[in-house]
Design a protein around this motif. Sequence first.
Motif, PDB file in Angstrom:
ATOM      1  N   ARG A 233      14.434  14.967  -2.938  1.00  0.00           N
ATOM      2  CA  ARG A 233      14.145  16.226  -3.634  1.00  0.00           C
ATOM      3  C   ARG A 233      14.150  17.396  -2.651  1.00  0.00           C
ATOM      4  N   TRP A 234      13.559  17.201  -1.473  1.00  0.00           N
ATOM      5  CA  TRP A 234      13.510  18.260  -0.465  1.00  0.00           C
ATOM      6  C   TRP A 234      14.930  18.643  -0.051  1.00  0.00           C
ATOM      7  N   VAL A 235      15.726  17.636   0.303  1.00  0.00           N
ATOM      8  CA  VAL A 235      17.091  17.883   0.775  1.00  0.00           C
ATOM      9  C   VAL A 235      17.931  18.522  -0.322  1.00  0.00           C
ATOM     10  N   CYS A 236      17.819  17.996  -1.535  1.00  0.00           N
ATOM     11  CA  CYS A 236      18.583  18.548  -2.661  1.00  0.00           C
ATOM     12  C   CYS A 236      18.219  20.008  -2.898  1.00  0.00           C
ATOM     13  N   SER A 237      16.933  20.302  -2.912  1.00  0.00           N
ATOM     14  CA  SER A 237      16.473  21.668  -3.176  1.00  0.00           C
ATOM     15  C   SER A 237      16.961  22.630  -2.107  1.00  0.00           C
ATOM     16  N   SER A 238      16.821  22.231  -0.846  1.00  0.00           N
ATOM     17  CA  SER A 238      17.239  23.099   0.249  1.00  0.00           C
ATOM     18  C   SER A 238      18.745  23.301   0.251  1.00  0.00           C
ATOM     19  N   THR A 239      19.486  22.222   0.012  1.00  0.00           N
ATOM     20  CA  THR A 239      20.945  22.296   0.023  1.00  0.00           C
ATOM     21  C   THR A 239      21.473  23.226  -1.055  1.00  0.00           C
ATOM     22  N   ASN A 240      20.817  23.246  -2.199  1.00  0.00           N
ATOM     23  CA  ASN A 240      21.290  24.038  -3.325  1.00  0.00           C
ATOM     24  C   ASN A 240      20.733  25.454  -3.360  1.00  0.00           C
ATOM     25  N   ALA A 241      19.881  25.808  -2.408  1.00  0.00           N
ATOM     26  CA  ALA A 241      19.369  27.177  -2.342  1.00  0.00           C
ATOM     27  C   ALA A 241      20.479  28.124  -1.889  1.00  0.00           C
ATOM     28  N   ASP A 242      20.419  29.352  -2.341  1.00  0.00           N
ATOM     29  CA  ASP A 242      21.449  30.357  -2.049  1.00  0.00           C
ATOM     30  C   ASP A 242      21.313  30.833  -0.601  1.00  0.00           C
ATOM     31  N   VAL A 243      22.319  30.539   0.212  1.00  0.00           N
ATOM     32  CA  VAL A 243      22.254  30.900   1.635  1.00  0.00           C
ATOM     33  C   VAL A 243      22.662  32.348   1.874  1.00  0.00           C
ATOM     34  N   SER A 244      23.201  33.006   0.850  1.00  0.00           N
ATOM     35  CA  SER A 244      23.729  34.362   1.053  1.00  0.00           C
ATOM     36  C   SER A 244      22.645  35.432   1.030  1.00  0.00           C
ATOM     37  N   ILE A 245      21.453  35.099   0.521  1.00  0.00           N
ATOM     38  CA  ILE A 245      20.418  36.122   0.351  1.00  0.00           C
ATOM     39  C   ILE A 245      19.655  36.370   1.653  1.00  0.00           C
ATOM     40  N   ALA A 246      19.227  35.291   2.312  1.00  0.00           N
ATOM     41  CA  ALA A 246      18.509  35.358   3.593  1.00  0.00           C
ATOM     42  C   ALA A 246      17.358  36.362   3.564  1.00  0.00           C
ATOM     43  N   PRO A 247      16.420  36.226   2.636  1.00  0.00           N
ATOM     44  CA  PRO A 247      15.299  37.165   2.581  1.00  0.00           C
ATOM     45  C   PRO A 247      14.349  37.011   3.757  1.00  0.00           C
ATOM     46  N   LYS A 248      13.714  38.091   4.122  1.00  0.00           N
ATOM     47  CA  LYS A 248      12.736  38.094   5.195  1.00  0.00           C
ATOM     48  C   LYS A 248      11.376  37.699   4.605  1.00  0.00           C
ATOM     49  N   VAL A 249      10.765  36.662   5.172  1.00  0.00           N
ATOM     50  CA  VAL A 249       9.537  36.107   4.600  1.00  0.00           C
ATOM     51  C   VAL A 249       8.431  36.060   5.644  1.00  0.00           C
ATOM     52  N   ILE A 250       7.222  36.420   5.218  1.00  0.00           N
ATOM     53  CA  ILE A 250       6.041  36.341   6.089  1.00  0.00           C
ATOM     54  C   ILE A 250       5.017  35.419   5.436  1.00  0.00           C
ATOM     55  N   TRP A 251       4.557  34.447   6.191  1.00  0.00           N
ATOM     56  CA  TRP A 251       3.466  33.565   5.759  1.00  0.00           C
ATOM     57  C   TRP A 251       2.246  33.942   6.584  1.00  0.00           C
ATOM     58  N   THR A 252       1.203  34.402   5.924  1.00  0.00           N
ATOM     59  CA  THR A 252       0.068  34.966   6.653  1.00  0.00           C
ATOM     60  C   THR A 252      -1.255  34.527   6.042  1.00  0.00           C
ATOM     61  N   ASP A 253      -2.333  35.038   6.569  1.00  0.00           N
ATOM     62  CA  ASP A 253      -3.671  34.849   6.025  1.00  0.00           C
ATOM     63  C   ASP A 253      -4.473  36.091   6.385  1.00  0.00           C
ATOM     64  N   ALA A 287      13.899  26.133   5.215  1.00  0.00           N
ATOM     65  CA  ALA A 287      14.462  25.191   4.249  1.00  0.00           C
ATOM     66  C   ALA A 287      14.774  25.883   2.927  1.00  0.00           C
ATOM     67  N   ALA A 288      14.024  26.962   2.618  1.00  0.00           N
ATOM     68  CA  ALA A 288      14.276  27.755   1.406  1.00  0.00           C
ATOM     69  C   ALA A 288      15.363  28.795   1.625  1.00  0.00           C
ATOM     70  N   ARG A 289      15.989  28.763   2.797  1.00  0.00           N
ATOM     71  CA  ARG A 289      17.055  29.693   3.177  1.00  0.00           C
ATOM     72  C   ARG A 289      16.551  31.106   3.395  1.00  0.00           C
ATOM     73  N   GLY A 290      15.261  31.195   3.732  1.00  0.00           N
ATOM     74  CA  GLY A 290      14.697  32.477   4.103  1.00  0.00           C
ATOM     75  C   GLY A 290      14.699  32.652   5.612  1.00  0.00           C
ATOM     76  N   VAL A 291      14.305  33.837   6.060  1.00  0.00           N
ATOM     77  CA  VAL A 291      14.242  34.148   7.489  1.00  0.00           C
ATOM     78  C   VAL A 291      12.801  34.480   7.828  1.00  0.00           C
ATOM     79  N   PRO A 292      12.101  33.600   8.566  1.00  0.00           N
ATOM     80  CA  PRO A 292      10.702  33.891   8.915  1.00  0.00           C
ATOM     81  C   PRO A 292      10.611  35.066   9.879  1.00  0.00           C
ATOM     82  N   SER A 293       9.684  35.945   9.602  1.00  0.00           N
ATOM     83  CA  SER A 293       9.488  37.107  10.459  1.00  0.00           C
ATOM     84  C   SER A 293       8.623  36.728  11.648  1.00  0.00           C
ATOM     85  N   THR A 294       9.101  36.991  12.852  1.00  0.00           N
ATOM     86  CA  THR A 294       8.371  36.595  14.064  1.00  0.00           C
ATOM     87  C   THR A 294       8.212  37.716  15.082  1.00  0.00           C
TER      88      THR A 294
END
Length: 491
Positions: A233-253, A287-294
Amino acid sequence: MRLILAALAVIAVASAQEVNVKNTYSDAGDVTAGTVATCDTSKDYFPWKIPAGASKPTALYDVTYHKYYKVVKTTGTSPKTYLLVQRGCTAPTGVTADATFEVPLKSVAVASASWFKFFEAMGERHAIKGVNGYYSTAPCMNKLFADGKVTDMSFYSYNTTTSLYQGATDPAAFTASIDAHFVDTWTSGKNSIYIGTSYEPTYQAASEWVHYISTFFNKEEEVGLFSTRSRNRWVCSSTNADVSIAPKVIWTDYYKTSYGPTSPAGWVINQCKEGDASYRHCELIKAARGVPSTEFTATSSPDLYDKGNGQLLGVSDADFTEYSKDADVIVIANNYCGSFSGTGTVETCNTHWREIVAKLSSTSAHANDQIFDIGRQATPNGGSGYFEASVMPEMLLQDMIKATSGGQSDHQYVYLRKMISEGVGNQIKCADQPAAVGCIPTQADLAAKCTSTVNDPMHDAGSTECGAAASLQASAMLAALLAALAVFFSH
């Protein structure tokens, strides 16, 4: 495909032999221990084994098999060696171990609610006799709690001098009822067995500890199939995610209150250093085809503290706003409120989190309603179901893919909740506001969804068609091979 073939290779070996000796349960949940009447030390009592290398790429443990016993080692922060002997056999001599157990275990205590679903996945709910609080979103676990089949050990402590659980009504009787206690580094208990999920750098590695736990119950077969399904399920989901968007994502607290220089108030930034425990959030984003902000530069964070695990604490509002201004998605991995912080009512809790979200009003994520918390799924005491996500991390991945608009529009969020349009906090009860996203159900409400605590499978609502297709394809392949092997070995 390589993972499926590895699992099938194990199945091919196991199908030529007997299955592992396991516990069985009556409809009422009474256990009959998986014991051999006469032990033959030349016989392989564990034909179903953990697939070496295929199913635990980075998990910090190791298992070796020796006919009628296994040696299980943890290799991370808390190295331990356990000798697991088939119940009914005598322990071998000359094997050095921190503890020796007859397996399968029959009755255990569990220190963390985040591990419950590991036991559910292998059909061992009824082995759990004590827990550190009734924190679970699982219907059948809540039924066991409601029926008094599991003891709440929240106020128990294990006395290492007397070897008894203090706080129990009858410490001697309760202690005698427990075979072993699954613990992390902060807990002690009778015949402690260490679990190191929290120190794994990725969600995938954390999920592989289900294999480790399975060795103590001879449930390698059940877990092998479950883990293959989850990984597909993980591999299938990641493989089928849209690679063209490449959104910038922040995971915070965010922490409102300071508890000293090593736990300052303010925002948290994950630096995405591979190998650090906090890297799992970056693994998820990628894996979600996002770009983590660092890329972060501190200009006005006087209390900034490097936690040493890839996280920076104490980031000021000004610095975080600048850091996150172009983020497409922001996830605040928190939704907690409590009386000790003055936010223990619906009103004070909602106000608290709305004020925090308002700090991000100048960001792109705020403008597009793309600020999330982890409050979509609640336990009866207001905890978040997110902390159970390590068992099936593909559902969290599917949440992240939907948040980043990378595909799978059919997916229904399981853990993530939009803080602007859907809700905040953890104080709203479903009895008062049944339509509120993330409202707190009662234990009875969850328990009512369980038909049989023995036979009901683990609840996994939220998987997408992609995940279901991958799971069905893998299951069909496994079933077909098993049928073919059964015919082959019967001749």
